[in-house]
Design a protein around this motif. Structure first.
Motif, mmCIF file in Angstrom:
data_model
loop_
_atom_site.group_PDB
_atom_site.id
_atom_site.type_symbol
_atom_site.label_atom_id
_atom_site.label_comp_id
_atom_site.label_asym_id
_atom_site.label_seq_id
_atom_site.Cartn_x
_atom_site.Cartn_y
_atom_site.Cartn_z
ATOM 1 N N GLU A 13 0.827 -1.205 0.000
ATOM 2 C CA GLU A 13 0.000 0.000 0.000
ATOM 3 C C GLU A 13 0.861 1.254 0.000
ATOM 4 O OE1 GLU A 13 -2.600 -0.255 3.299
ATOM 5 O OE2 GLU A 13 -3.658 -2.044 2.576
ATOM 6 N N GLU A 14 1.998 1.199 0.690
ATOM 7 C CA GLU A 14 2.900 2.342 0.732
ATOM 8 C C GLU A 14 3.451 2.648 -0.652
ATOM 9 O OE1 GLU A 14 6.262 3.480 3.907
ATOM 10 O OE2 GLU A 14 6.831 1.832 2.574
ATOM 11 N N ALA A 15 3.852 1.613 -1.388
ATOM 12 C CA ALA A 15 4.376 1.821 -2.742
ATOM 13 C C ALA A 15 3.300 2.407 -3.662
ATOM 14 C CB ALA A 15 4.899 0.503 -3.307
ATOM 15 N N LEU A 16 2.082 1.897 -3.564
ATOM 16 C CA LEU A 16 1.008 2.444 -4.391
ATOM 17 C C LEU A 16 0.713 3.888 -4.037
ATOM 18 C CD1 LEU A 16 -1.429 -0.622 -4.387
ATOM 19 C CD2 LEU A 16 0.198 0.040 -6.164
ATOM 20 N N LEU A 17 0.772 4.208 -2.751
ATOM 21 C CA LEU A 17 0.514 5.579 -2.333
ATOM 22 C C LEU A 17 1.592 6.533 -2.842
ATOM 23 C CD1 LEU A 17 -1.262 7.484 -0.694
ATOM 24 C CD2 LEU A 17 0.090 6.927 1.326
ATOM 25 N N GLU A 18 2.847 6.070 -2.860
ATOM 26 C CA GLU A 18 3.917 6.911 -3.387
ATOM 27 C C GLU A 18 3.713 7.191 -4.875
ATOM 28 O OE1 GLU A 18 7.746 5.411 -2.573
ATOM 29 O OE2 GLU A 18 7.669 5.852 -0.431
ATOM 30 N N HIS A 19 3.278 6.191 -5.630
ATOM 31 C CA HIS A 19 2.994 6.429 -7.043
ATOM 32 C C HIS A 19 1.840 7.410 -7.214
ATOM 33 C CE1 HIS A 19 5.499 2.854 -7.704
ATOM 34 N NE2 HIS A 19 5.628 3.279 -8.942
ATOM 35 N N ASP A 20 0.825 7.327 -6.369
ATOM 36 C CA ASP A 20 -0.273 8.288 -6.432
ATOM 37 C C ASP A 20 0.211 9.696 -6.121
ATOM 38 O OD1 ASP A 20 -1.936 6.224 -7.064
ATOM 39 O OD2 ASP A 20 -2.717 5.951 -5.017
ATOM 40 N N ILE A 21 1.139 9.818 -5.160
ATOM 41 C CA ILE A 21 1.678 11.139 -4.813
ATOM 42 C C ILE A 21 2.442 11.723 -6.002
ATOM 43 C CG2 ILE A 21 3.338 12.331 -3.333
ATOM 44 C CD1 ILE A 21 2.534 10.441 -1.089
ATOM 45 N N VAL A 22 3.231 10.885 -6.678
ATOM 46 C CA VAL A 22 3.977 11.351 -7.848
ATOM 47 C C VAL A 22 3.020 11.791 -8.952
ATOM 48 C CG1 VAL A 22 5.606 10.668 -9.643
ATOM 49 C CG2 VAL A 22 5.964 9.946 -7.286
ATOM 50 N N ASP A 23 1.956 11.026 -9.156
ATOM 51 C CA ASP A 23 0.979 11.399 -10.168
ATOM 52 C C ASP A 23 0.324 12.729 -9.817
ATOM 53 O OD1 ASP A 23 -0.799 10.746 -12.504
ATOM 54 O OD2 ASP A 23 -2.314 10.817 -10.920
ATOM 55 N N MET A 24 0.018 12.931 -8.531
ATOM 56 C CA MET A 24 -0.585 14.197 -8.122
ATOM 57 C C MET A 24 0.382 15.351 -8.303
ATOM 58 S SD MET A 24 -3.374 15.482 -7.158
ATOM 59 C CE MET A 24 -4.217 13.944 -6.763
ATOM 60 N N GLU A 25 1.674 15.139 -7.998
ATOM 61 C CA GLU A 25 2.665 16.189 -8.200
ATOM 62 C C GLU A 25 2.803 16.537 -9.677
ATOM 63 O OE1 GLU A 25 6.171 14.676 -6.423
ATOM 64 O OE2 GLU A 25 5.557 15.147 -4.357
ATOM 65 N N THR A 26 2.722 15.525 -10.545
ATOM 66 C CA THR A 26 2.789 15.790 -11.981
ATOM 67 C C THR A 26 1.608 16.625 -12.443
ATOM 68 O OG1 THR A 26 3.944 13.689 -12.293
ATOM 69 C CG2 THR A 26 2.973 14.703 -14.236
#
Length: 635
Positions: A197-210
């Motif tokens: 879940e942590e890895a998926l959340l980090e990818h979501d954060i990167v997508d939001m930053e983009t």
């Protein structure tokens, strides 16, 4: 409220010998001891359950209750204590054949009689040999001997009881350990889910930053366009409106992405370096198999990864370079550009350098790759994480996920690239053309060429002997081994191992060899150094540890087969020695052990392929085999 007449008659027949004590006059004050004790529990005796327990006890021990001198509390306890038949039938089984009182008797006097027992054991033999008269002096001596024998037998019995108690405690501890292992396994599964879940959340954060960056870019462009728009003249509204229309058509519509001109692509997450490092592998037992991936259809030629459960890059003889998500065990994409197999690669943060048999070096930025792990996993996984690929088949990567990753290509070598290493903006490569090339990654060009044969000839001439010249090794030939087997660069220092068994230390500022380490009798295939030591592996079936301060051998290890790959972290040195297992040396415990599929699959009568390449970081080990399988292990 009172006992039934039939019950009283039954109880009276059982205590006929003491009837006078129960119904007669109380002449003796001491004879009313039982009456006084029972008078206090008279109210409780009115309860039917207590009456049944009273009569049940009276059937077995009426004489003991009336004639004995039990204390008041004991009589009350015996009268009021009652266990139902159901409870008596559900008494748990106990492996201990001794009663609680026997255990107490065996363990209680242990502290008080330690000294006496010790003295008795020491003097027992002397007492029976020297002090015992040969001719008994009567019954008294015989009684003392029997008493001593009884004491010894009692002590032996107590020791047997204590042994049985210790055995029972050991079995109880084993059961507790088994339960704790089960709890630990459950918590490990929970930790694995949390890290997923942590890895998926980090990818979501990167997508939001983009998305935020894209939105901010549009806002800045709109503000700049508004600032550059000329002021409309009130006297010439038509001309101003036409000019504004022309400006908008030439400026805004050219800068903003158009749906008709730009093909629509689904939003995907970018790959970045993990912000939070996983800790799951730290709690696994050494030698535990974490994952097995069918990465290539042929021999693994090079492999590297950045962090545990992070990004891995693998290359094989099938001329493919693949990027993997180790957390999910899935292929992110395929890097296209080399026209031959890749022999060397290095992954650092998001940057990847690959050197192939086509004599080119290519640089890649994996942060520009597009990959949505949540979308890919949602097709196969509903709860938990996948530790194995279904049916051991490679998962097809997303189409076009690596299209934006290529940066530039370096072309200067005349033969295949066999070794490379970069740090910062400095990259050094070794080739079968017998040269080392120093590259400036900022300018993207070669700034220095180092000729290994020329350096060997110069060393031979300066020493006035053939000691520094190129020499043919006893194990391995130039045709069977890479000319430049391994190299590593740090600032202006370069360590290089070649097919003549020499380890040369170069100074990139002068382009000269500052020191040569002689010791290997076969081609050097791998090396790595830190602040103090340099570790090298060779086809001469040995690993040598050199002291960089003195240039002497600090330690050496011999193996049964040639060493093809080696790497160390803060605690372990792992090496591939042409076997189906990885050789591990623990520097802290000074012991060697083996890790790999050759051990775990031996019970299943399977013969895994030979391990060719191995990498380790923080106890997280990845090994590539000749059949294209990549294994991930806790080491």
């Amino acid at each position: 409220m009172y006992p039934q007449p039939r019950g009283i008659e039954t109880f009276t027949r059982k205590v006929t010998a003491t009837a006078s004590h129960l119904v007669g006059p109380l002449a003796d004050p001491s004879s009313n001891h039982y009456h006084n004790a029972m008078a206090e529990v008279h109210k409780q005796l009115k309860r039917p359950g207590i009456q049944r327990s009273m009569f049940s006890m009276a059937k077995t021990t009426p004489t003991d209750m009336v004639r004995s001198r039990f204390s008041t509390s004991e009589i009350q306890t015996r009268a009021l204590s009652y266990l139902s038949d159901d409870m008596l039938q559900q008494i748990p089984d106990n492996e201990n054949s001794y009663s609680l009182f026997q255990g107490f008797q065996a363990s209680f006097p242990e502290l008080n009689e330690v000294g006496k027992k010790h003295r008795r054991r020491v003097s027992r033999g002397r007492k029976m040999i020297e002090d015992t008269p040969r001719t008994p002096d009567g019954p008294r001596h015989l009684q003392s001997l029997k008493k001593e024998r009884s004491s010894l037998m009692h002590e032996l019995e107590m020791l047997g009881i204590r042994k049985n108690m210790a055995s029972v405690e050991i079995r109880e501890i084993d059961n507790k350990i088994a339960n704790l292992h089960g709890m630990r396994r459950i918590i490990l599964e929970r930790l694995a889910g949390l890290e997923q879940e942590e890895a998926l959340l980090e990818h979501d954060i990167v997508d939001m930053e983009t998305r935020i960056e894209d939105a901010q870019l549009l806002v800045d462009e709109a503000e700049s366009i508004a600032a550059d728009t000329p002021t409309r003249d009130d006297d010439d509204d038509l001309v101003t409106e036409k000019a504004a229309d022309d400006f908008m058509s030439q400026s805004v519509y050219e800068k903003l992405p158009s749906a008709s001109s730009t093909p629509s692509k689904p939003k995907r997450h970018k790959i970045i370096k993990r912000k939070s490092l996983p800790v799951l592998h730290e709690h696994l037992e050494p030698g535990t198999a974490i994952r097995e991936i069918k990465a290539h259809g042929d021999n693994i030629t090079a492999i590297d990864f950045d962090v545990p459960f992070g990004t891995m890059v693998s290359a094989g003889l099938d001329d493919m370079v693949k990027v993997w998500d180790l957390n999910a065990g899935r292929c992110i994409g395929v890097l296209e550009g080399h026209i031959a197999s890749v022999r060397a690669l290095q992954l650092e943060d998001n940057f990847l350098a690959t050197g192939g048999a086509d004599a080119t070096i290519r640089l890649w930025d994996l942060s520009k790759a597009h990959y949505d792990p949540q979308g890919d996993l949602a097709e196969d996984e509903e709860d938990g994480i996948a530790f194995e690929n279904p049916d051991d088949q490679p998962v097809e990567p997303p189409a076009g996920s690596m299209a934006d990753c290529p940066l530039f290509s370096l072309e200067a070598h005349m033969d295949q690239i066999t070794a490379l290493h970069f740090r910062g903006d400095v990259l050094v490569s070794g080739s079968a053309d017998k040269t080392l090339r120093h590259w400036d990654l900022e300018k993207g060009r070669c700034v220095q060429t180092l000729d290994v044969m020329w350096a060997a000839a110069q060393a031979s001439a300066s020493m006035g002997s053939a000691e520094g010249a190129w020499r043919q090794t006893s194990r391995g030939t130039s045709s069977s081994a890479d000319f430049v087997g391994a190299l590593q660069v740090f600032d202006s220092a370069l360590a290089c191992g070649t097919a003549d068994g020499m380890v040369r230390l170069w100074d990139l500022r002068s382009g000269q060899v500052s020191r040569s380490l002689v010791g290997h009798t076969g081609p050097v295939t791998c090396l790595q150094f830190d602040d103090v030591h340099l570790v090298t592996g060779s086809l001469d079936r040995s690993i040598r540890i050199w002291d960089l301060r003195t240039g002497s051998i600090f330690d050496a290890f011999a193996y049964d087969n040639p060493i093809t790959s080696m790497m160390f972290d803060s605690r372990r040195i792992v090496s591939a020695a042409q076997e189906d297992v990885v050789k591990v040396y623990d520097k802290l415990e000074s012991r060697q052990w083996e890790c790999g599929a050759g051990i775990t699959q031996a019970e299943e009568d399977k013969t895994p392929a030979i391990v060719e390449h191995v990498r380790i970081k923080e106890g997280y080990m990845v090994e590539g085999r000749q059949d294209g399988i990549v294994g991930v292990w806790k080491c």
